[in-house]
Write a protein that holds these residues in place. Structure first.
Motif, PDB file in Angstrom:
ATOM      1  N   TYR A 134       3.421 -16.121  41.368  1.00  0.00           N
ATOM      2  CA  TYR A 134       2.644 -15.517  40.307  1.00  0.00           C
ATOM      3  C   TYR A 134       3.539 -14.514  39.609  1.00  0.00           C
ATOM      4  O   TYR A 134       4.233 -13.724  40.257  1.00  0.00           O
ATOM      5  CB  TYR A 134       1.402 -14.813  40.884  1.00  0.00           C
ATOM      6  CG  TYR A 134       0.623 -14.174  39.779  1.00  0.00           C
ATOM      7  CD1 TYR A 134      -0.357 -14.895  39.098  1.00  0.00           C
ATOM      8  CD2 TYR A 134       0.900 -12.888  39.380  1.00  0.00           C
ATOM      9  CE1 TYR A 134      -1.027 -14.328  38.040  1.00  0.00           C
ATOM     10  CE2 TYR A 134       0.231 -12.317  38.310  1.00  0.00           C
ATOM     11  CZ  TYR A 134      -0.730 -13.040  37.652  1.00  0.00           C
ATOM     12  OH  TYR A 134      -1.382 -12.485  36.599  1.00  0.00           O
ATOM     13  N   LYS A 147       4.189 -23.736  43.071  1.00  0.00           N
ATOM     14  CA  LYS A 147       3.171 -23.751  42.024  1.00  0.00           C
ATOM     15  C   LYS A 147       3.312 -22.466  41.199  1.00  0.00           C
ATOM     16  O   LYS A 147       3.479 -21.389  41.775  1.00  0.00           O
ATOM     17  CB  LYS A 147       1.803 -23.785  42.698  1.00  0.00           C
ATOM     18  CG  LYS A 147       0.678 -24.147  41.815  1.00  0.00           C
ATOM     19  CD  LYS A 147      -0.550 -24.389  42.674  1.00  0.00           C
ATOM     20  CE  LYS A 147      -1.668 -24.964  41.852  1.00  0.00           C
ATOM     21  NZ  LYS A 147      -2.816 -25.278  42.680  1.00  0.00           N
ATOM     22  N   VAL A 201       1.718 -19.710  38.637  1.00  0.00           N
ATOM     23  CA  VAL A 201       0.454 -19.218  38.098  1.00  0.00           C
ATOM     24  C   VAL A 201       0.733 -18.090  37.109  1.00  0.00           C
ATOM     25  O   VAL A 201       1.137 -17.001  37.500  1.00  0.00           O
ATOM     26  CB  VAL A 201      -0.476 -18.689  39.219  1.00  0.00           C
ATOM     27  CG1 VAL A 201      -1.827 -18.295  38.647  1.00  0.00           C
ATOM     28  CG2 VAL A 201      -0.646 -19.731  40.289  1.00  0.00           C
ATOM     29  N   SER A 224      -3.645 -15.557  34.429  1.00  0.00           N
ATOM     30  CA  SER A 224      -4.749 -16.461  34.116  1.00  0.00           C
ATOM     31  C   SER A 224      -6.070 -15.704  34.147  1.00  0.00           C
ATOM     32  O   SER A 224      -6.150 -14.577  34.626  1.00  0.00           O
ATOM     33  CB  SER A 224      -4.789 -17.572  35.159  1.00  0.00           C
ATOM     34  OG  SER A 224      -5.044 -16.995  36.412  1.00  0.00           O
ATOM     35  N   VAL A 250      -3.953 -18.785  44.049  1.00  0.00           N
ATOM     36  CA  VAL A 250      -2.800 -19.657  43.783  1.00  0.00           C
ATOM     37  C   VAL A 250      -3.109 -21.063  44.283  1.00  0.00           C
ATOM     38  O   VAL A 250      -2.864 -22.057  43.605  1.00  0.00           O
ATOM     39  CB  VAL A 250      -1.516 -19.122  44.466  1.00  0.00           C
ATOM     40  CG1 VAL A 250      -0.344 -20.052  44.204  1.00  0.00           C
ATOM     41  CG2 VAL A 250      -1.175 -17.723  43.979  1.00  0.00           C
ATOM     42  N   SER A 270      -5.701 -22.700  42.041  1.00  0.00           N
ATOM     43  CA  SER A 270      -5.447 -22.679  40.609  1.00  0.00           C
ATOM     44  C   SER A 270      -5.444 -24.095  40.043  1.00  0.00           C
ATOM     45  O   SER A 270      -4.745 -24.970  40.519  1.00  0.00           O
ATOM     46  CB  SER A 270      -4.104 -22.019  40.341  1.00  0.00           C
ATOM     47  OG  SER A 270      -3.684 -22.349  39.061  1.00  0.00           O
ATOM     48  N   GLN A 318      -4.736 -24.591  36.912  1.00  0.00           N
ATOM     49  CA  GLN A 318      -3.942 -24.556  35.678  1.00  0.00           C
ATOM     50  C   GLN A 318      -3.010 -25.753  35.600  1.00  0.00           C
ATOM     51  O   GLN A 318      -2.419 -26.135  36.587  1.00  0.00           O
ATOM     52  CB  GLN A 318      -3.040 -23.307  35.700  1.00  0.00           C
ATOM     53  CG  GLN A 318      -3.806 -22.040  35.659  1.00  0.00           C
ATOM     54  CD  GLN A 318      -3.746 -21.432  34.280  1.00  0.00           C
ATOM     55  OE1 GLN A 318      -2.892 -21.809  33.498  1.00  0.00           O
ATOM     56  NE2 GLN A 318      -4.627 -20.523  33.996  1.00  0.00           N
ATOM     57  N   GLN A 348       0.375 -27.304  35.153  1.00  0.00           N
ATOM     58  CA  GLN A 348       1.680 -26.722  35.436  1.00  0.00           C
ATOM     59  C   GLN A 348       2.595 -26.892  34.231  1.00  0.00           C
ATOM     60  O   GLN A 348       2.691 -27.963  33.653  1.00  0.00           O
ATOM     61  CB  GLN A 348       2.313 -27.414  36.650  1.00  0.00           C
ATOM     62  CG  GLN A 348       1.540 -27.120  37.911  1.00  0.00           C
ATOM     63  CD  GLN A 348       1.609 -25.660  38.311  1.00  0.00           C
ATOM     64  OE1 GLN A 348       2.676 -25.190  38.676  1.00  0.00           O
ATOM     65  NE2 GLN A 348       0.507 -24.954  38.237  1.00  0.00           N
TER      66      GLN A 348
END
Ligand code: FAD
Length: 188
Positions: free
Chosen positions: A48, A100, A102, A105, A137, A140, A142, A144
């Motif tokens: 993050y 990953k 993040v 967000s 996380v 998430s 989202q 990528q």
């Protein structure tokens, strides 16, 4: 073979370049290297980045986690590294993300509001807040951002492969455009 998990917080030493969409270029390079190395070492986790701070979570074979963390600790792209979690793990809890990403967000902003925190300062997180961050996380959803081999980013969340729906849409749009040009041409 024993598994372990590790989380730390740190402060970026670079001046973040403003980007309209996509990943900050320094972070993009870190992600590219991380994904390459972590996939090889079967490490999973999340990074993050926000408010010039990093929060990273890693899990995998103890040797691999420790070797990676040793490299991370020596990296001059961040400082004031605070280890938040460093403990054995019974079984893996993450899907197959080598790292990953993040970005700031809505989920994380909601988490900060919920905790009464004004800004993102993971070094000051309680252990409960750390667990909540890891959960964020992990969950998430989202898209990528895609980081290319040269460290540049593929802009935003643009899909690399067009869906069949989009392909059909583009073909229809192309046919309509050609039709309009032909009609326009005959009218001249
Ligand atoms: P190299 O081949 O040494 O370098 C890969 C690329 O990174 C090159 O383009 C190189 O120019 C660039 N680079 C390396 N060090 C620096 C530096 N100090 N300043 C500017 N550019 C540099 N590595 C992982 O393997 N897994 C991780 O999960 C991971 N997470 C990280 C999280 C953060 C917040 C930071 C700051 C770094 C992280 N890194 C991670 C990177 C790590 O610190 C090492 O740079 C990397 O592991 C070295 O791997 P390599 O020898 O394969 O890469």
């Amino acid at each position: 073979m024993s598994l372990m998990r590790l989380a730390y917080a740190s402060e970026a030493t670079f001046e973040a370049k403003p980007v309209e969409k996509g990943v900050e270029p320094h972070v993009a390079r870190i992600l590219m290297t991380s994904r390459k190395n972590n996939a090889k070492d079967q490490l999973v986790g999340g990074l993050y980045y926000g408010n010039d701070r990093f929060f990273q979570y890693l899990e995998g074979e103890e040797d691999a986690v420790r070797r990676t963390y040793d490299r991370i600790l020596k990296d001059d792209r961040h400082r004031n590294i605070v280890t938040l979690i460093e403990e054995p793990l019974k079984s893996r809890t993450f899907s197959n993300w080598s790292m990953k990403y993040v970005p700031l967000s809505r989920d994380v902003r909601a988490f900060l509001d919920d905790q009464g925190l004004e800004s993102f300062d993971p070094a000051a997180f309680t252990s409960e807040q750390c667990e909540k961050m890891i959960e964020l996380v992990r969950n998430s959803s989202q898209e990528q951002n895609l980081v290319n081999r040269d460290g540049s980013e593929s802009v935003g969340d643009a899909p690399q492969v067009l869906s069949s729906g989009m392909k059909t849409g583009l073909i229809v749009a192309g046919v309509v455009l050609v039709g309009a040009l032909v009609i326009g041409g005959t009218m001249l």
